[in-house]
Design an enzyme around this catalytic site. Structure first.
Site, PDB file in Angstrom:
ATOM      1  N   LYS A   1       0.876  -9.743  12.586  1.00  0.00           N
ATOM      2  CA  LYS A   1       0.991  -9.033  11.301  1.00  0.00           C
ATOM      3  C   LYS A   1       0.845 -10.028  10.156  1.00  0.00           C
ATOM      4  CE  LYS A   1       2.768  -5.419   8.754  1.00  0.00           C
ATOM      5  NZ  LYS A   1       3.165  -4.052   8.783  1.00  0.00           N
TER       6      LYS A   1
ATOM      7  N   LYS B   1       4.057  -3.251   2.833  1.00  0.00           N
ATOM      8  CA  LYS B   1       3.585  -1.873   2.637  1.00  0.00           C
ATOM      9  C   LYS B   1       4.824  -1.006   2.521  1.00  0.00           C
ATOM     10  CE  LYS B   1      -0.957  -0.890   4.570  1.00  0.00           C
ATOM     11  NZ  LYS B   1      -1.723  -0.210   5.624  1.00  0.00           N
TER      12      LYS B   1
ATOM     13  N   ARG C   1      -6.841  -6.602   6.739  1.00  0.00           N
ATOM     14  CA  ARG C   1      -5.558  -5.944   7.030  1.00  0.00           C
ATOM     15  C   ARG C   1      -5.753  -4.581   7.677  1.00  0.00           C
ATOM     16  NH1 ARG C   1       0.057  -5.627   3.589  1.00  0.00           N
ATOM     17  NH2 ARG C   1       1.113  -4.365   5.163  1.00  0.00           N
TER      18      ARG C   1
ATOM     19  N   HIS D   1      -1.609   9.037  12.618  1.00  0.00           N
ATOM     20  CA  HIS D   1      -0.959   9.656  11.453  1.00  0.00           C
ATOM     21  C   HIS D   1      -1.227  11.165  11.405  1.00  0.00           C
ATOM     22  CE1 HIS D   1      -0.425   5.770   8.832  1.00  0.00           C
ATOM     23  NE2 HIS D   1       0.553   5.957   9.690  1.00  0.00           N
TER      24      HIS D   1
ATOM     25  N   HIS E   1       6.224   7.841  15.515  1.00  0.00           N
ATOM     26  CA  HIS E   1       5.071   7.079  15.030  1.00  0.00           C
ATOM     27  C   HIS E   1       4.387   6.257  16.142  1.00  0.00           C
ATOM     28  CE1 HIS E   1       2.664   4.793  12.142  1.00  0.00           C
ATOM     29  NE2 HIS E   1       3.103   3.673  12.701  1.00  0.00           N
TER      30      HIS E   1
ATOM     31  N   HIS F   1      -4.197   4.286  14.124  1.00  0.00           N
ATOM     32  CA  HIS F   1      -3.433   5.035  13.133  1.00  0.00           C
ATOM     33  C   HIS F   1      -4.199   6.205  12.518  1.00  0.00           C
ATOM     34  CE1 HIS F   1      -0.695   1.724  13.546  1.00  0.00           C
ATOM     35  NE2 HIS F   1       0.137   2.215  12.641  1.00  0.00           N
TER      36      HIS F   1
ATOM     37  N   ASN G   1      -4.313  -1.149  11.353  1.00  0.00           N
ATOM     38  CA  ASN G   1      -4.297   0.307  11.384  1.00  0.00           C
ATOM     39  C   ASN G   1      -4.939   0.845  12.674  1.00  0.00           C
ATOM     40  OD1 ASN G   1      -4.627   3.053   9.449  1.00  0.00           O
ATOM     41  ND2 ASN G   1      -3.191   1.490   8.751  1.00  0.00           N
TER      42      ASN G   1
ATOM     43  N   ARG H   1       9.901  -1.564 -12.159  1.00  0.00           N
ATOM     44  CA  ARG H   1       8.595  -2.127 -11.754  1.00  0.00           C
ATOM     45  C   ARG H   1       8.719  -3.297 -10.782  1.00  0.00           C
ATOM     46  NH1 ARG H   1       7.443  -1.751 -17.378  1.00  0.00           N
ATOM     47  NH2 ARG H   1       6.535   0.292 -17.837  1.00  0.00           N
TER      48      ARG H   1
ATOM     49  N   GLU I   1       3.323  -0.273  18.796  1.00  0.00           N
ATOM     50  CA  GLU I   1       2.813  -1.210  17.785  1.00  0.00           C
ATOM     51  C   GLU I   1       2.679  -2.621  18.366  1.00  0.00           C
ATOM     52  OE1 GLU I   1       1.517  -0.267  15.077  1.00  0.00           O
ATOM     53  OE2 GLU I   1       2.691   1.220  13.975  1.00  0.00           O
TER      54      GLU I   1
ATOM     55  N   GLU J   1      -4.972  -4.987   1.507  1.00  0.00           N
ATOM     56  CA  GLU J   1      -5.798  -4.225   2.447  1.00  0.00           C
ATOM     57  C   GLU J   1      -7.208  -3.935   1.936  1.00  0.00           C
ATOM     58  OE1 GLU J   1      -4.095  -0.489   3.654  1.00  0.00           O
ATOM     59  OE2 GLU J   1      -4.673  -0.831   5.727  1.00  0.00           O
TER      60      GLU J   1
HETATM   61  N1  LIG Z   1       5.363  -0.402   6.277  1.00  0.00           N
HETATM   62  C1  LIG Z   1       4.713  -0.664   7.377  1.00  0.00           C
HETATM   63  O1  LIG Z   1       3.926  -1.606   7.448  1.00  0.00           O
HETATM   64  C2  LIG Z   1       4.947   0.186   8.586  1.00  0.00           C
HETATM   65  C3  LIG Z   1       4.500  -0.254   9.835  1.00  0.00           C
HETATM   66  C4  LIG Z   1       4.753   0.532  10.942  1.00  0.00           C
HETATM   67  C5  LIG Z   1       5.456   1.707  10.810  1.00  0.00           C
HETATM   68  N2  LIG Z   1       5.883   2.081   9.585  1.00  0.00           N
HETATM   69  C6  LIG Z   1       6.678   3.311   9.439  1.00  0.00           C
HETATM   70  O2  LIG Z   1       7.869   3.139  10.178  1.00  0.00           O
HETATM   71  C7  LIG Z   1       8.340   4.420  10.603  1.00  0.00           C
HETATM   72  C8  LIG Z   1       8.644   4.368  12.071  1.00  0.00           C
HETATM   73  O3  LIG Z   1       9.695   3.441  12.281  1.00  0.00           O
HETATM   74  P1  LIG Z   1      10.757   3.661  13.449  1.00  0.00           P
HETATM   75  O4  LIG Z   1      10.034   3.829  14.696  1.00  0.00           O
HETATM   76  O5  LIG Z   1      11.761   2.610  13.341  1.00  0.00           O
HETATM   77  O6  LIG Z   1      11.332   5.075  13.112  1.00  0.00           O
HETATM   78  P2  LIG Z   1      12.636   5.555  12.281  1.00  0.00           P
HETATM   79  O7  LIG Z   1      12.835   4.760  11.092  1.00  0.00           O
HETATM   80  O8  LIG Z   1      12.434   7.006  12.132  1.00  0.00           O
HETATM   81  O9  LIG Z   1      13.813   5.252  13.289  1.00  0.00           O
HETATM   82  C9  LIG Z   1      13.868   5.954  14.492  1.00  0.00           C
HETATM   83  C10 LIG Z   1      15.266   6.444  14.780  1.00  0.00           C
HETATM   84  O10 LIG Z   1      16.021   5.383  15.300  1.00  0.00           O
HETATM   85  C11 LIG Z   1      17.230   5.236  14.577  1.00  0.00           C
HETATM   86  N3  LIG Z   1      17.598   3.843  14.688  1.00  0.00           N
HETATM   87  C12 LIG Z   1      16.963   2.776  14.172  1.00  0.00           C
HETATM   88  N4  LIG Z   1      17.573   1.650  14.551  1.00  0.00           N
HETATM   89  C13 LIG Z   1      18.611   2.012  15.323  1.00  0.00           C
HETATM   90  C14 LIG Z   1      19.612   1.286  16.021  1.00  0.00           C
HETATM   91  N5  LIG Z   1      19.644  -0.037  16.040  1.00  0.00           N
HETATM   92  N6  LIG Z   1      20.537   1.986  16.680  1.00  0.00           N
HETATM   93  C15 LIG Z   1      20.512   3.343  16.728  1.00  0.00           C
HETATM   94  N7  LIG Z   1      19.584   4.082  16.102  1.00  0.00           N
HETATM   95  C16 LIG Z   1      18.633   3.410  15.411  1.00  0.00           C
HETATM   96  C17 LIG Z   1      16.869   5.727  13.207  1.00  0.00           C
HETATM   97  O11 LIG Z   1      17.994   6.044  12.441  1.00  0.00           O
HETATM   98  C18 LIG Z   1      16.016   6.922  13.565  1.00  0.00           C
HETATM   99  O12 LIG Z   1      16.825   8.007  13.932  1.00  0.00           O
HETATM  100  C19 LIG Z   1       7.262   5.396  10.245  1.00  0.00           C
HETATM  101  O13 LIG Z   1       7.609   6.052   9.067  1.00  0.00           O
HETATM  102  C20 LIG Z   1       6.047   4.534  10.034  1.00  0.00           C
HETATM  103  O14 LIG Z   1       5.123   5.134   9.158  1.00  0.00           O
HETATM  104  C21 LIG Z   1       5.655   1.353   8.490  1.00  0.00           C
HETATM  105  O1  LIG Z   2       0.706  -3.175   7.694  1.00  0.00           O
HETATM  106  C1  LIG Z   2      -0.323  -2.532   7.793  1.00  0.00           C
HETATM  107  O2  LIG Z   2      -1.296  -2.716   7.077  1.00  0.00           O
HETATM  108  C2  LIG Z   2      -0.439  -1.463   8.797  1.00  0.00           C
HETATM  109  O3  LIG Z   2      -1.402  -0.735   8.787  1.00  0.00           O
HETATM  110  C3  LIG Z   2       0.667  -1.352   9.786  1.00  0.00           C
HETATM  111  C4  LIG Z   2       0.769   0.016  10.415  1.00  0.00           C
HETATM  112  O4  LIG Z   2       1.259  -0.199  11.731  1.00  0.00           O
HETATM  113  C5  LIG Z   2       1.751   0.935   9.688  1.00  0.00           C
HETATM  114  O5  LIG Z   2       1.954   2.096  10.408  1.00  0.00           O
HETATM  115  C6  LIG Z   2       1.461   1.250   8.259  1.00  0.00           C
HETATM  116  O6  LIG Z   2       2.539   1.893   7.659  1.00  0.00           O
HETATM  117  C7  LIG Z   2       0.283   2.167   8.098  1.00  0.00           C
HETATM  118  O7  LIG Z   2      -0.064   2.172   6.774  1.00  0.00           O
HETATM  119  P1  LIG Z   2      -1.063   3.221   6.140  1.00  0.00           P
HETATM  120  O8  LIG Z   2      -1.594   2.482   4.969  1.00  0.00           O
HETATM  121  O9  LIG Z   2      -2.113   3.534   7.151  1.00  0.00           O
HETATM  122  O10 LIG Z   2      -0.261   4.396   5.778  1.00  0.00           O
END
Ligand SMILES: NC(=O)c1ccc[n+]([C@@H]2O[C@H](COP(=O)([O-])OP(=O)(O)OC[C@H]3O[C@@H](n4cnc5c(N)ncnc54)[C@H](O)[C@@H]3O)[C@@H](O)[C@H]2O)c1
Ligand SMILES: O=C(O)C(=O)C[C@@H](O)[C@H](O)[C@H](O)COP(=O)(O)O
Length: 530
Positions: free
Chosen positions: A396, A303, A410, A421, A433, A417, A414, A281, A345, A406
């Site tokens: 952010k 998130k 927050r 998405h 993405h 998005h 999005n 947890r 982003e 959210e």
């Molecule tokens: N939690 C959040 O608030 C939030 C916000 C935005 C996006 N996201 C999520 O993040 C993901 C997208 O992230 P992303 O664009 O980093 O994609 P990703 O994690 O798929 O990485 C993209 C590619 O780049 C490679 N890579 C990453 N860093 C590298 C480096 N330094 N050198 C070589 N290769 C490298 C990875 O292994 C992968 O193949 C999505 O799943 C999206 O939903 C989450």
């Molecule tokens: O942090 C947030 O809140 C965001 O919405 C950031 C987004 O850029 C990100 O892609 C996030 O993962 C989207 O979340 P979701 O709740 O729409 O799945």
């Protein structure tokens, strides 16, 4: 704190930087013409604090160099205000976070400290309890010095003052920092702290060399490290992968006091955070983003989650990291298309809040679009990228601090998005993405224009800026499939679609239940023309 080494470390920092050094206590003694213990005895602490605050206020405006403050100084409200002004103007206020045992020993050894009269250790501890929260608050650089020589601590201070640090705080958030800089990964053990014995290092294969560095740092700091390699990108963001990670933690006997480190792109940090949120947890975790997108967005804000066949990020939890270390050296191995994707982003944060980001992107579009990891470090572009990361993380942090779970504000993060998405899902994640979000922002801009919120110029500005960065602005697809997925978006309520749109540059608003014909017409307008 007394005994932290402010004077010795301060002198070393000054020497290394070729700057003059000044010690507040020496300046005060000069001003009052007697030693501090003598002044304390004759006039008492309140009178001393007044002189001290005055000397500090004057020095902060007139002196360029390294200035070491007395331990009690930041407790004076007027000095707190002066330091806040100094930090806001770009000054660095450094808190030397010495190990209590080491500092107490040094303070007691030094003598001549009126604040430690009597039982020196007990007095030190009492002062520490009062002062530590204030010191953390007034400082914009916090440096742990346990086990370091004055020279080692000085080197660490210099590394850290060259970094950019964004403090994330707010109701229901244990405050943490996002540290951006070359070598920021070196703080990994400091951020994890002394609680955890075992650390699960979760990463993907393409970032193995960065994971090797993290593993070495962790082992050197004495942690028992288990490396858990997950499938790359969205293939790693599944319930099946999460299940395999839970099994490993169970087999390895991870307890609630152990910790997770997520290292990689946003997909890896999302899943690592989810494991940290759910294991027993909730356990401590640190994110080490290696892609631009993960540095500017995914690693901060808590998130966490995985995808479902029915939609993106449908299962997850809000769980705040203990820290985020965005080490710019990791970008040296990042492929260009993945760097460019991250700019989606960055632009989002410009459109919804910090319009200066849009100016920086426009001014450097050609260099950014041509990013080359091999020549990035030390190039002129590095500073531009560091500035963009800092600004985007600040946007952010602003939204997350006010609304972690959210409920309203927050949701502005999005922007783009809702359609983005859906595109990712329909394209089976062959669309990245940030690219999908770029098209999603053009769609949201068209929708806002159709409904009279923004003019055509702002729609055009979306297309022009995103295209100049090498991001897509159009996508061909089936509207009914898109509509069905947009209804499953987390912002939707019941059968009502909800979007984030702009009503002017830098200002987002909610758009609830827009007319169906506008939702369709905006979609027609993002179809490719050829
Ligand atoms: N939690 C959040 O608030 C939030 C916000 C935005 C996006 N996201 C999520 O993040 C993901 C997208 O992230 P992303 O664009 O980093 O994609 P990703 O994690 O798929 O990485 C993209 C590619 O780049 C490679 N890579 C990453 N860093 C590298 C480096 N330094 N050198 C070589 N290769 C490298 C990875 O292994 C992968 O193949 C999505 O799943 C999206 O939903 C989450
Ligand atoms: O942090 C947030 O809140 C965001 O919405 C950031 C987004 O850029 C990100 O892609 C996030 O993962 C989207 O979340 P979701 O709740 O729409 O799945």
């Amino acid at each position: 704190m007394m005994g932290a080494g402010k004077t010795r470390v301060g002198k070393e920092v000054a020497k290394l930087l070729g700057l003059p050094f000044r010690d507040a206590d020496v300046a005060i003694e000069h001003e009052v013409g007697m030693t501090i213990p003598a002044y304390f005895q004759r006039h008492g602490e309140p009178a001393f604090r007044e002189v001290e605050a005055d000397v500090i206020a004057r020095t902060l405006v007139s002196f360029d160099g390294v200035f070491s403050l007395g331990g009690g100084a930041p407790m004076t409200p007027s000095t707190q205000a002066e330091l806040a002004r100094y930090a806001e103007a770009g000054g660095k206020v450094v808190y030397l976070m010495a190990d209590p045992a080491e500092a107490m020993e040094r303070a007691a050894r030094g003598g001549g400290r009126p604040m430690l009269d009597g039982d020196a250790n007990a007095r030190w501890k009492k002062l520490y309890r009062e002062r530590d929260p204030v010191f953390r608050d007034v400082a914009n650089v916090r440096v742990r010095t346990k086990g370091l020589t004055p020279l080692g601590a000085a080197r660490k201070v210099i590394d850290m003052i060259e970094e950019r640090s964004i403090h994330v705080t707010g109701a229901a958030i244990e405050p943490y920092d996002v540290v951006v800089g070359e070598g920021s990964l070196n703080h990994l053990a400091d951020v994890l702290g002394e609680g955890p014995a075992k650390v699960a290092l979760i990463h993907t294969q393409p970032v193995q060399r960065h994971a090797d560095r993290a593993r070495t740092l962790l082992r050197k700091a004495g942690y028992d490290v288990r490396e858990l390699t997950i499938p790359d990108a969205e293939a790693g963001k599944t319930v099946a992968v999460a299940d395999s990670l839970w099994q490993r933690l169970g087999e390895e006997g991870f307890t609630r006091s152990d910790a997770i480190v997520g290292l990689g792109g946003g997909a890896a940090t999302d899943v690592a955070g989810f494991i940290a949120a759910t294991w027993m947890r909730g356990v401590r975790y640190v994110n080490c983003p290696t892609s631009l997108l993960a540095m500017v967005d995914a690693s901060t804000g808590g998130k966490t989650g995985v995808n479902m066949p029915q939609g993106k990020n449908l299962v997850g939890a809000f769980h705040t990291p203990a820290g985020v270390l965005a080490d710019l050296t990791c970008l040296s191995s990042l492929p260009r298309d993945i760097f460019v994707e991250g700019l989606g982003e960055v632009a989002k944060s410009g459109f919804i809040m910090d319009t200066a980001i849009l100016g920086i992107l426009a001014d450097h579009a050609a260099e950014l679009r041509g990013f080359d990891g091999a020549t990035f470090l030390g190039s002129g572009l590095e500073d531009v990228v560091a500035e963009l990361i800092e600004r985007t993380v600040r946007v952010k942090a602003h939204h997350v601090s006010a609304d972690l779970t959210e409920k309203g504000l927050r949701e502005f993060l999005n922007y783009g998005h809702t359609l983005g998405h859906a595109i990712e899902q329909i394209e089976h994640f062959s669309w990245r993405h940030g690219n999908a979000v770029a098209v999603g922002m053009v769609y949201a801009a068209e929708l806002a224009h159709l409904l009279g919120y923004i003019d055509q110029d702002l729609v055009d500005r979306h297309r022009e800026l995103l295209a100049s960065l090498g991001l897509p602005t159009a996508w061909r697809g089936d509207f009914d499939a898109v509509l069905a997925l947009m209804h499953r978006d987390k912002k939707a309520r019941g059968n009502t679609l909800r979007f984030v749109v702009l009503d002017r540059p830098g200002h987002a608003i909610h758009l609830d239940d827009p007319p169906a014909d506008a939702v369709r017409e905006a979609f027609e307008r993002i179809q490719p023309t050829d």
